[in-house]
Write a protein that holds these residues in place. Structure first.
Motif, PDB file in Angstrom:
ATOM      1  N   GLY A 167     -93.974   5.641-121.450  1.00 39.64           N
ATOM      2  CA  GLY A 167     -94.654   6.330-120.364  1.00 39.64           C
ATOM      3  C   GLY A 167     -94.471   7.832-120.439  1.00 39.64           C
ATOM      4  O   GLY A 167     -95.424   8.605-120.260  1.00 39.64           O
ATOM      5  N   ALA A 168     -93.246   8.265-120.734  1.00 40.29           N
ATOM      6  CA  ALA A 168     -92.969   9.696-120.830  1.00 40.29           C
ATOM      7  C   ALA A 168     -93.685  10.318-122.016  1.00 40.29           C
ATOM      8  O   ALA A 168     -94.129  11.481-121.966  1.00 40.29           O
ATOM      9  N   ALA A 169     -93.842   9.530-123.096  1.00 39.71           N
ATOM     10  CA  ALA A 169     -94.486  10.048-124.303  1.00 39.71           C
ATOM     11  C   ALA A 169     -96.002  10.135-124.154  1.00 39.71           C
ATOM     12  O   ALA A 169     -96.649  10.966-124.804  1.00 39.71           O
ATOM     13  N   THR A 170     -96.565   9.280-123.308  1.00 39.69           N
ATOM     14  CA  THR A 170     -98.023   9.227-123.181  1.00 39.69           C
ATOM     15  C   THR A 170     -98.558   9.992-121.975  1.00 39.69           C
ATOM     16  O   THR A 170     -99.751  10.274-121.905  1.00 39.69           O
ATOM     17  N   SER A 171     -97.668  10.316-121.049  1.00 40.66           N
ATOM     18  CA  SER A 171     -98.140  11.042-119.859  1.00 40.66           C
ATOM     19  C   SER A 171     -97.031  11.946-119.335  1.00 40.66           C
ATOM     20  O   SER A 171     -95.905  11.490-119.112  1.00 40.66           O
ATOM     21  N   GLU A 172     -97.356  13.192-119.119  1.00 43.35           N
ATOM     22  CA  GLU A 172     -96.362  14.138-118.618  1.00 43.35           C
ATOM     23  C   GLU A 172     -96.030  13.890-117.149  1.00 43.35           C
ATOM     24  O   GLU A 172     -95.038  14.420-116.629  1.00 43.35           O
ATOM     25  N   ASN A 173     -96.853  13.075-116.488  1.00 38.30           N
ATOM     26  CA  ASN A 173     -96.629  12.795-115.071  1.00 38.30           C
ATOM     27  C   ASN A 173     -95.745  11.582-114.825  1.00 38.30           C
ATOM     28  O   ASN A 173     -95.376  11.298-113.682  1.00 38.30           O
ATOM     29  N   PHE A 174     -95.403  10.852-115.905  1.00 38.62           N
ATOM     30  CA  PHE A 174     -94.702   9.586-115.699  1.00 38.62           C
ATOM     31  C   PHE A 174     -93.324   9.775-115.070  1.00 38.62           C
ATOM     32  O   PHE A 174     -92.946   9.049-114.146  1.00 38.62           O
ATOM     33  N   LEU A 175     -92.544  10.720-115.567  1.00 36.43           N
ATOM     34  CA  LEU A 175     -91.166  10.888-115.105  1.00 36.43           C
ATOM     35  C   LEU A 175     -91.042  11.793-113.882  1.00 36.43           C
ATOM     36  O   LEU A 175     -89.925  12.179-113.508  1.00 36.43           O
ATOM     37  N   THR A 176     -92.144  12.127-113.250  1.00 32.61           N
ATOM     38  CA  THR A 176     -92.074  12.921-112.034  1.00 32.61           C
ATOM     39  C   THR A 176     -91.506  12.072-110.898  1.00 32.61           C
ATOM     40  O   THR A 176     -91.629  10.848-110.888  1.00 32.61           O
ATOM     41  N   THR A 177     -90.893  12.742-109.955  1.00 32.60           N
ATOM     42  CA  THR A 177     -90.289  12.038-108.818  1.00 32.60           C
ATOM     43  C   THR A 177     -91.331  11.233-108.045  1.00 32.60           C
ATOM     44  O   THR A 177     -91.087  10.083-107.654  1.00 32.60           O
ATOM     45  N   ILE A 216    -102.584   3.104-115.780  1.00 34.02           N
ATOM     46  CA  ILE A 216    -103.339   3.919-114.830  1.00 34.02           C
ATOM     47  C   ILE A 216    -103.236   5.401-115.205  1.00 34.02           C
ATOM     48  O   ILE A 216    -104.237   6.136-115.189  1.00 34.02           O
ATOM     49  N   LEU A 217    -102.040   5.836-115.554  1.00 39.23           N
ATOM     50  CA  LEU A 217    -101.858   7.242-115.929  1.00 39.23           C
ATOM     51  C   LEU A 217    -102.649   7.609-117.172  1.00 39.23           C
ATOM     52  O   LEU A 217    -103.056   8.761-117.343  1.00 39.23           O
ATOM     53  N   ASN A 218    -102.867   6.608-118.039  1.00 40.48           N
ATOM     54  CA  ASN A 218    -103.613   6.867-119.270  1.00 40.48           C
ATOM     55  C   ASN A 218    -105.087   6.454-119.152  1.00 40.48           C
ATOM     56  O   ASN A 218    -105.790   6.373-120.160  1.00 40.48           O
ATOM     57  N   LEU A 247     -92.274   7.988-110.086  1.00 41.21           N
ATOM     58  CA  LEU A 247     -91.215   6.986-110.071  1.00 41.21           C
ATOM     59  C   LEU A 247     -91.083   6.359-108.689  1.00 41.21           C
ATOM     60  O   LEU A 247     -90.850   5.154-108.556  1.00 41.21           O
ATOM     61  N   ARG A 248     -91.264   7.166-107.679  1.00 36.06           N
ATOM     62  CA  ARG A 248     -91.261   6.654-106.307  1.00 36.06           C
ATOM     63  C   ARG A 248     -92.420   5.694-106.099  1.00 36.06           C
ATOM     64  O   ARG A 248     -92.268   4.637-105.482  1.00 36.06           O
ATOM     65  N   ASN A 249     -93.573   6.044-106.659  1.00 38.85           N
ATOM     66  CA  ASN A 249     -94.746   5.191-106.534  1.00 38.85           C
ATOM     67  C   ASN A 249     -94.535   3.838-107.200  1.00 38.85           C
ATOM     68  O   ASN A 249     -94.966   2.799-106.685  1.00 38.85           O
ATOM     69  N   ILE A 250     -93.851   3.827-108.347  1.00 39.91           N
ATOM     70  CA  ILE A 250     -93.568   2.571-109.037  1.00 39.91           C
ATOM     71  C   ILE A 250     -92.698   1.665-108.169  1.00 39.91           C
ATOM     72  O   ILE A 250     -92.960   0.466-108.020  1.00 39.91           O
TER      73      ILE A 250
END
Length: 329
Positions: free
Chosen positions: A40-50, A296-298, A53-56
């Motif tokens: 997730g972090a490699a494919t989207s810069e938004n994955f590791l945002t707070t 979804i992010l991708n 992660l809260r949304n997950i």
């Protein structure tokens, strides 16, 4: 020499082997989650945002509560296809004008009681009516969703009570309230499954219902209570989805039965019953939710998500077949 897989599960060595297999499986799911986070972090810069992660975690909370109930039913050797429909029915019943006029507490009680009541109907028909769980819960799926649509007149009902809405927006020490609800239900479920007579009876019935009956366990009563428990978790999940969407709708909980069963399987619970863990089921929920989030992010299509989920389920079942004898003896 006798292999470990040949040791009966009823012996101390067999139980140790089963416990070790469960721990290895749960550790494997943690590794899968870590790998997914890297992807997730490699494919989207938004994955590791707070916020993401809260949304997950929040997205996992509703289906996670349903999965707790589904885990009990499947460990007990049953199946519940009606969970999504019960979530919808409970949400509609709790958001009618008459119910909302009494305030948020009554709405919560209504949702939980509707879910529990429908679950009890399932349990009584299966346990005392001696009907097949697949047929009973399939009939409940159709009936409950139809009743929900009729009660709502095929319209979405708006939640007007702020007390319900605040559940989705409130934090406790920085943790979303919905996540805390899932944690509370999961902990209570873990204690019930692993530290009580009811939990031991659930495993016994799922492993061999006839042997459990001969051992003095009231199989029918325990089975009915398992479906009552599943319905209760659906009622709790209905309150949570009402808070998230601020609506009650007959479309809520769509395909929840498939997501819950898939998470339970991924978590290592045998579909034939007798073995499983709530920790594994919750990890299974997190795995599926994380995969969906990455897609979804991708901007990947829903169809692709469903194909991936299907492949994961098949892989999990194949893994069960390979490790089943090691876990059950």
């Amino acid at each position: 020499m006798t292999s470990e897989a040949a040791v009966p599960a009823s012996t101390p060595v067999g139980r140790w082997n089963a416990l070790r297999t469960t721990e290895i499986r749960n550790l494997g799911l943690v590794v899968v989650l870590i790998v997914l986070c890297v992807v997730g972090a490699a494919t989207s810069e938004n994955f590791l945002t707070t916020d993401n992660l809260r949304n997950i975690l929040v997205s996992s909370s509703v289906i996670g509560v349903v999965t707790v109930g589904a885990t009990f039913v499947i460990i007990g050797g049953g199946i519940d296809l009606s969970v999504g429909a019960l979530v919808a029915l409970a949400s509609v019943w709790a958001t009618t004008g008459a119910t909302q006029s009494y305030g948020p507490v009554v709405m919560v009680l209504c949702a939980v009681l509707v879910g529990a009541g429908a679950g009890l109907v399932n349990g009584l028909l299966i346990a005392y009516g001696r009907l097949v769980p697949f047929i009973v819960t399939l009939a409940m799926l159709v009936s409950a969703r139809g009743l929900a649509a009729r009660m709502a007149d095929n319209r979405t009902q708006i939640v007007e009570q702020n007390g319900i809405k605040e559940l989705a927006t409130s934090d406790v020490l920085g943790v979303p309230a919905l996540v805390l609800v899932l944690a509370a239900v999961a902990v209570a479920g873990w204690v019930l499954l692993n530290r009580t007579t009811f939990g031991r009876r659930t495993f016994a019935i799922g492993g061999n219902a006839e042997a459990a009956r001969l051992a003095g366990i009231d199989v029918r009563r325990t089975t009915a209570l398992l479906y009552l428990l599943s319905g209760t978790t659906c009622g709790i999940a209905a309150v949570m989805i009402m808070a998230r969407t601020t609506t009650g709708s007959s479309t809520h909980g769509n395909l929840y039965e498939l997501d819950a069963i898939a998470a339970v399987i991924i978590g290592g619970t045998l579909l034939s019953g007798g073995r499983g863990t709530l920790v594994g089921s919750i990890l299974g929920v997190l795995v599926f939710t994380t995969i969906t989030n990455i897609f979804i992010l991708n901007n990947l299509a829903t169809e692709t998500q469903n194909i991936a989920k299907g492949l994961i389920i098949v892989g999990a079942v194949l893994l069960q077949r390979r490790t089943g004898r090691e876990g059950t003896g």
